[in-house]
Design an enzyme around this catalytic site. Sequence first.
Site, PDB file in Angstrom:
ATOM      1  N   HIS A  71       0.902  -1.151   0.000  1.00 23.59           N
ATOM      2  CA  HIS A  71       0.000   0.000   0.000  1.00 23.59           C
ATOM      3  C   HIS A  71       0.942   1.203   0.000  1.00 23.59           C
ATOM      4  O   HIS A  71       1.486   1.561   1.048  1.00 23.59           O
ATOM      5  CB  HIS A  71      -0.878   0.030   1.251  1.00 23.59           C
ATOM      6  CG  HIS A  71      -1.582  -1.264   1.547  1.00 23.59           C
ATOM      7  ND1 HIS A  71      -2.681  -1.696   0.841  1.00 23.59           N
ATOM      8  CD2 HIS A  71      -1.326  -2.226   2.474  1.00 23.59           C
ATOM      9  CE1 HIS A  71      -3.091  -2.865   1.334  1.00 23.59           C
ATOM     10  NE2 HIS A  71      -2.284  -3.213   2.319  1.00 23.59           N
ATOM     11  N   ARG A  92      -4.303   1.421  12.763  1.00 20.46           N
ATOM     12  CA  ARG A  92      -5.181   1.697  11.635  1.00 20.46           C
ATOM     13  C   ARG A  92      -5.784   3.109  11.718  1.00 20.46           C
ATOM     14  O   ARG A  92      -6.038   3.733  10.689  1.00 20.46           O
ATOM     15  CB  ARG A  92      -6.294   0.636  11.569  1.00 20.46           C
ATOM     16  CG  ARG A  92      -7.022   0.636  10.240  1.00 20.46           C
ATOM     17  CD  ARG A  92      -8.024  -0.489  10.160  1.00 20.46           C
ATOM     18  NE  ARG A  92      -9.151  -0.279  11.056  1.00 20.46           N
ATOM     19  CZ  ARG A  92     -10.354  -0.839  10.909  1.00 20.46           C
ATOM     20  NH1 ARG A  92     -10.567  -1.683   9.910  1.00 20.46           N
ATOM     21  NH2 ARG A  92     -11.328  -0.615  11.765  1.00 20.46           N
ATOM     22  N   HIS A 214     -10.934  -6.478  -0.345  1.00 18.29           N
ATOM     23  CA  HIS A 214     -10.082  -6.022   0.749  1.00 18.29           C
ATOM     24  C   HIS A 214      -9.940  -7.087   1.827  1.00 18.29           C
ATOM     25  O   HIS A 214      -8.838  -7.396   2.279  1.00 18.29           O
ATOM     26  CB  HIS A 214     -10.601  -4.719   1.363  1.00 18.29           C
ATOM     27  CG  HIS A 214      -9.737  -4.240   2.477  1.00 18.29           C
ATOM     28  ND1 HIS A 214      -9.898  -4.668   3.779  1.00 18.29           N
ATOM     29  CD2 HIS A 214      -8.671  -3.414   2.487  1.00 18.29           C
ATOM     30  CE1 HIS A 214      -8.957  -4.125   4.533  1.00 18.29           C
ATOM     31  NE2 HIS A 214      -8.210  -3.359   3.781  1.00 18.29           N
ATOM     32  N   ARG A 217     -14.041  -8.472   6.021  1.00 15.87           N
ATOM     33  CA  ARG A 217     -14.635  -7.344   6.747  1.00 15.87           C
ATOM     34  C   ARG A 217     -15.244  -6.339   5.774  1.00 15.87           C
ATOM     35  O   ARG A 217     -16.266  -5.721   6.073  1.00 15.87           O
ATOM     36  CB  ARG A 217     -13.562  -6.639   7.598  1.00 15.87           C
ATOM     37  CG  ARG A 217     -13.069  -7.455   8.775  1.00 15.87           C
ATOM     38  CD  ARG A 217     -11.963  -6.733   9.534  1.00 15.87           C
ATOM     39  NE  ARG A 217     -10.655  -7.047   8.971  1.00 15.87           N
ATOM     40  CZ  ARG A 217      -9.781  -6.153   8.555  1.00 15.87           C
ATOM     41  NH1 ARG A 217     -10.069  -4.873   8.621  1.00 15.87           N
ATOM     42  NH2 ARG A 217      -8.619  -6.526   8.068  1.00 15.87           N
ATOM     43  N   HIS A 239      -6.792  -9.795   1.778  1.00 16.76           N
ATOM     44  CA  HIS A 239      -6.266  -9.916   3.144  1.00 16.76           C
ATOM     45  C   HIS A 239      -7.034 -11.028   3.851  1.00 16.76           C
ATOM     46  O   HIS A 239      -8.268 -11.005   3.875  1.00 16.76           O
ATOM     47  CB  HIS A 239      -6.512  -8.628   3.939  1.00 16.76           C
ATOM     48  CG  HIS A 239      -5.713  -7.438   3.514  1.00 16.76           C
ATOM     49  ND1 HIS A 239      -6.289  -6.245   3.144  1.00 16.76           N
ATOM     50  CD2 HIS A 239      -4.379  -7.245   3.435  1.00 16.76           C
ATOM     51  CE1 HIS A 239      -5.344  -5.363   2.862  1.00 16.76           C
ATOM     52  NE2 HIS A 239      -4.171  -5.943   3.015  1.00 16.76           N
ATOM     53  N   GLU A 242      -5.514 -11.859   9.133  1.00 14.05           N
ATOM     54  CA  GLU A 242      -4.335 -11.200   9.683  1.00 14.05           C
ATOM     55  C   GLU A 242      -4.488 -11.056  11.196  1.00 14.05           C
ATOM     56  O   GLU A 242      -3.507 -11.062  11.927  1.00 14.05           O
ATOM     57  CB  GLU A 242      -4.172  -9.815   9.026  1.00 14.05           C
ATOM     58  CG  GLU A 242      -2.985  -9.001   9.551  1.00 14.05           C
ATOM     59  CD  GLU A 242      -2.823  -7.653   8.869  1.00 14.05           C
ATOM     60  OE1 GLU A 242      -3.694  -7.292   8.041  1.00 14.05           O
ATOM     61  OE2 GLU A 242      -1.831  -6.957   9.148  1.00 14.05           O
ATOM     62  N   HIS A 276      -1.220 -12.502   4.182  1.00 14.78           N
ATOM     63  CA  HIS A 276      -0.996 -12.755   5.624  1.00 14.78           C
ATOM     64  C   HIS A 276      -1.314 -14.210   5.980  1.00 14.78           C
ATOM     65  O   HIS A 276      -0.429 -14.971   6.298  1.00 14.78           O
ATOM     66  CB  HIS A 276      -1.788 -11.795   6.535  1.00 14.78           C
ATOM     67  CG  HIS A 276      -1.489 -10.361   6.303  1.00 14.78           C
ATOM     68  ND1 HIS A 276      -0.228  -9.842   6.423  1.00 14.78           N
ATOM     69  CD2 HIS A 276      -2.289  -9.323   5.923  1.00 14.78           C
ATOM     70  CE1 HIS A 276      -0.253  -8.554   6.142  1.00 14.78           C
ATOM     71  NE2 HIS A 276      -1.490  -8.206   5.831  1.00 14.78           N
ATOM     72  N   ASP A 327       4.034  -4.591   2.368  1.00 16.45           N
ATOM     73  CA  ASP A 327       2.755  -4.185   2.954  1.00 16.45           C
ATOM     74  C   ASP A 327       2.752  -2.750   3.455  1.00 16.45           C
ATOM     75  O   ASP A 327       2.603  -1.817   2.686  1.00 16.45           O
ATOM     76  CB  ASP A 327       2.374  -5.188   4.061  1.00 16.45           C
ATOM     77  CG  ASP A 327       0.952  -5.018   4.574  1.00 16.45           C
ATOM     78  OD1 ASP A 327       0.215  -4.184   4.020  1.00 16.45           O
ATOM     79  OD2 ASP A 327       0.559  -5.715   5.523  1.00 16.45           O
TER      80      ASP A 327
HETATM   81 ZN   LIG Z   1      -2.159  -5.008   3.341  1.00 18.65          ZN
END
Ligand SMILES: [Zn+2]
Length: 454
Positions: A71, A92, A214, A217, A239, A242, A276, A327
């Site tokens: 990212h 986050r 993504h 979630r 993802h 993770e 992950h 990442d």
């Molecule tokens: Zn990531």
Amino acid sequence: MSVSAPERGGSSTYWAEHAWLSAEAGTRHGVLIEIEAGRFTAVRDGVTAPPAGAARLAGLTLPGLANAHSHAFHRALRGRTHAGKGTFWTWRERMYDLAARLTPEAYHALARATFAEMAHAGVTCVGEFHYLHHGPGGTRYADANEMGHRLITAAAEAGIRITLLDTLYLTADVDGAPLSGAQLRFSDGDLTGWWSRVQELRTPPHARTGAAAHSVRAVPAGLLAEFASCTGNLSVHIHLSEQRRENEACLAVHGRTPTQLLVENGLAGPSVTAVHATHLTDDDRTALGDTGTRVCLCPTTERDLADGIGPARALADAGSSLCLGSDSHAVIDLFEEARAVELDERLRDEHRGHFDVAELLTAATVAGHASLGWDDAGTIAAGARADLVTVRLDTVRTAGCDLDQAPAAAVFAASAADVHHVVVDGREIVRDGVHLLVDDVGRALDESIRAAWA
Ligand SMILES: [Zn+2]
């Protein structure tokens, strides 16, 4: 905006003192490498001295490294978010704070500098997991792919290839909670809106379109099958597990693990890469391996965010091809990622030797490229894309190594700072430690990061 592409290389000849060509061909000495129009045309070893006209590559030359999970904007979090307490979830919040600020111009400058840092580290191809699509509040730019096109151009300016893994992001949690704040910039509203925008992406020769969900979630379970069917021809990343909290929420809402959800909805197989895959059940690992689903490990981020240690050896044994990503860019150094895969296993079970060096270099090279849809890159062999990454063996970190174990020295002792020469698609990008396309990459990073936070 217009989308820029790099120039292609012409013909050139290199003589590598030592070269690790691939897992199959191993390490060779005195390797003459001929390149034409961005591809290797001949690779011959046992040539004792560089012939006239051949550029000498001192040290160990490797195939191009693939950074399969990036990212780009997270680079602006480095040096600002590592101290103190907290978890992935508190980190986050800082990431969202940054995401809320970025304009297309600021993101472009930051991505260009970040991709240039990657080039310095020997990364010839990046998988950009891209979800910052829209303006504040979710307002569309005049070009709905403004941000994606900026990233593609930034990679061209830094001289590397890119797979833009355009990311579907619709909900805030497994229970379908609505997005808010900076997350509104990530959403296209629904699957149809996202997919029609993705199909408008323009990709010059150094770029490919890929897709990402993504996470479980951010993508409702009811859309996963449709997502899988419309992205069937693309490289797809997601993802996966993770954090334990994602597993717990998924079990509570759906009665199955995130991996079970993916497999049941057809989101598995060699075109799919789970990123992950840290907290898996035995059945999850078997399901990923049985379907040939790839796994991208990001050990420097996973340790920075206190995620946990993924079951790397067990996943490889189950049948998953492993690749590597930086990442969140706490570190951009594929050697560090590669050795961490082995060293984390050592810490966990108090034994050495879980992965051999060829497996770790395969993860950093050909497997990463394959995960990003570049099946013709990541080895030094006639016909392959002409990527070369040369590591010095005479620096304070690498000097004195056993030359017969030079690949092990690269994996276990070298750093990105020891990469001094990089060729991408036959074109020199880094020569003698100097980036040929971006002046003073350190300054470009400093200026773009300070501007992003201003
Ligand atoms: Zn990531």
